[in-house]
Design an enzyme around this catalytic site. Structure first.
Site, PDB file in Angstrom:
ATOM      1  NE  ARG A  88       8.851   8.793   1.578  1.00  0.00           N
ATOM      2  CZ  ARG A  88       7.782   9.352   2.091  1.00  0.00           C
ATOM      3  NH1 ARG A  88       6.608   8.705   2.012  1.00  0.00           N
ATOM      4  NH2 ARG A  88       7.860  10.644   2.607  1.00  0.00           N
TER       5      ARG A  88
ATOM      6  NE  ARG B 218      -1.725  -2.050   3.091  1.00  0.00           N
ATOM      7  CZ  ARG B 218      -1.913  -2.504   4.360  1.00  0.00           C
ATOM      8  NH1 ARG B 218      -3.211  -2.056   5.164  1.00  0.00           N
ATOM      9  NH2 ARG B 218      -0.909  -3.007   5.150  1.00  0.00           N
TER      10      ARG B 218
ATOM     11  CG  ASP C 264       3.096   6.477   2.467  1.00  0.00           C
ATOM     12  OD1 ASP C 264       2.074   5.949   2.676  1.00  0.00           O
ATOM     13  OD2 ASP C 264       4.207   6.278   2.977  1.00  0.00           O
TER      14      ASP C 264
END
Lengths: 248, 248
Positions: A198, A50, A52
């Site tokens: 990230r 999922r 972002d």
């Protein structure tokens, strides 16, 4: 009911992320709306990851169940026709067993993070890569990445909103690959924590710029504390590349 | 007055083309407006190539004359700050002699045309590549390209609006290079006729799809007649890569 697995590419820029939201467009809602138009059926599309807001996919894997008789090829063609003008495309579709699940059957997920190094602003890559304006020491980044590979408690590299039960993850690959314009970071694991890629890339950038040493990366990991995180990279450069399944 | 040469990247999608127009945005006008804001001077920016609407550049070369004392580095930084949010970026700037001319001093121009082969619509590459849905026979395309290399009358591959005095051009390179997603066509010449690269690529696509033979390409060239053109490729896939100058 027939279960279909889809391989999907999308440009994350106009979306709030993969997951259906009340307050804005999502990739999931775009696909479910297209499926409704094609089949007349209200379906749920389940994805391997999922992503972002602003994160892209070259090969997201998802599944959905359809009652209407249709071949995998016709389904992909029809979905693509209905997805326009959303920047979401079904690259491939295939029938899978009823107990096959895009998320729960997945045994490995692969991401790429694109960094472009230059003074000048980006043009067509705006939102598709992270621009850094100072040169990167790639060997130092590779040494920093080495500290993260393996089974660790990744609490430092985990969003405060992460809903996973455990912060333990096994990072199988974190490679810093030179490109014509900067570096690409490749990350592979069975699963990742929220913001893990990230967060790792943000700290690798600090190492590349000489603001952190590779040892600082090890210390950040050992701290098991979100406050020890150096930098969370923006979503722009992140691409979900592919997902592996046992039968593949 | 100091003459500066600029190396410029731009995304051609929002522009009517390089050249200043009364009826819409152009790359030239964006640069001239930025230069006016930086220097207070009304300047003309001259480019090595005047690209059409929707055509991109990775390394367009242009020049302008500035009276205000400014270094090449400060000029490029200031132009980039004023160009936002237009997708135009100055990658480099350098001082050049007063008789140096981006267009008239140029001795070679290099283009790339990007073709992506797949059924699915493009997502982030929409407008940045030409999508073809059937497989391409690359060796046949290379054989077709071979017929065009050298000094020829390119009337067949020339727009009706072309203002060049002569249809004779020397094509130095026309290479069909495989990529992960399709093919890139590289074209180099001292200069090109209007629409020449797109017209050559359009016919190469016909050869790649088996609708033309390599001999048909030779016959189209020999016809010296625009009516013999098979197909003009869209601007989407075309990038001005670089320009060569004697001193380089």
């Amino acid at each position: 009911m027939t279960r279909f697995a889809l391989t999907i590419e999308y440009d994350g820029r106009p979306f709030m992320g993969w997951q259906r939201q009340d307050h804005g467009p999502s990739v999931q809602a775009a696909l479910e709306r297209a499926a409704l138009e094609v089949t007349g059926e209200t379906v749920t599309v389940h994805a391997a990851g999922r992503t972002d807001a602003g994160v892209h996919a070259r090969g997201m894997v998802a599944h959905l169940d359809i009652a209407k008789p249709i071949t995998a090829f016709r389904l992909s063609e029809a979905l693509n026709a209905r997805l326009r003008p959303d920047p979401v495309a079904v690259l491939a579709a295939r029938e899978v067993p009823d107990d096959w699940h895009a998320r729960f059957s997945c045994v490995a997920r692969h991401y790429r993070y694109r960094i472009v190094v230059r003074r000048a602003p980006l043009t067509w890559q705006q939102g598709l890569a992270w621009r850094l304006t100072t040169p990167l020491d790639r060997p130092a980044m590779a040494a920093g990445a080495e500290r993260l590979v393996g089974r660790h408690d990744f609490t430092t590299f985990r969003s405060a909103h992460c809903q996973a039960d455990s912060p333990l993850r096994t990072l199988d690959r974190l490679d810093v690959v030179p490109t014509a314009e900067g570096v690409d970071v490749y990350a592979s694991a069975r699963s990742f924590l929220h913001h893990q890629v990230r967060s790792m890339v943000g700290c690798l950038a600090l190492v590349g710029q000489g603001r952190w040493s590779p040892d600082d990366m090890g210390a950040a990991l050992a701290a098991r504390d979100r406050a020890a995180l150096g930098l969370n990279a923006p979503p722009d450069g992140l691409y979900f590349l592919s997902a592996d399944y046992p039968a593949d």
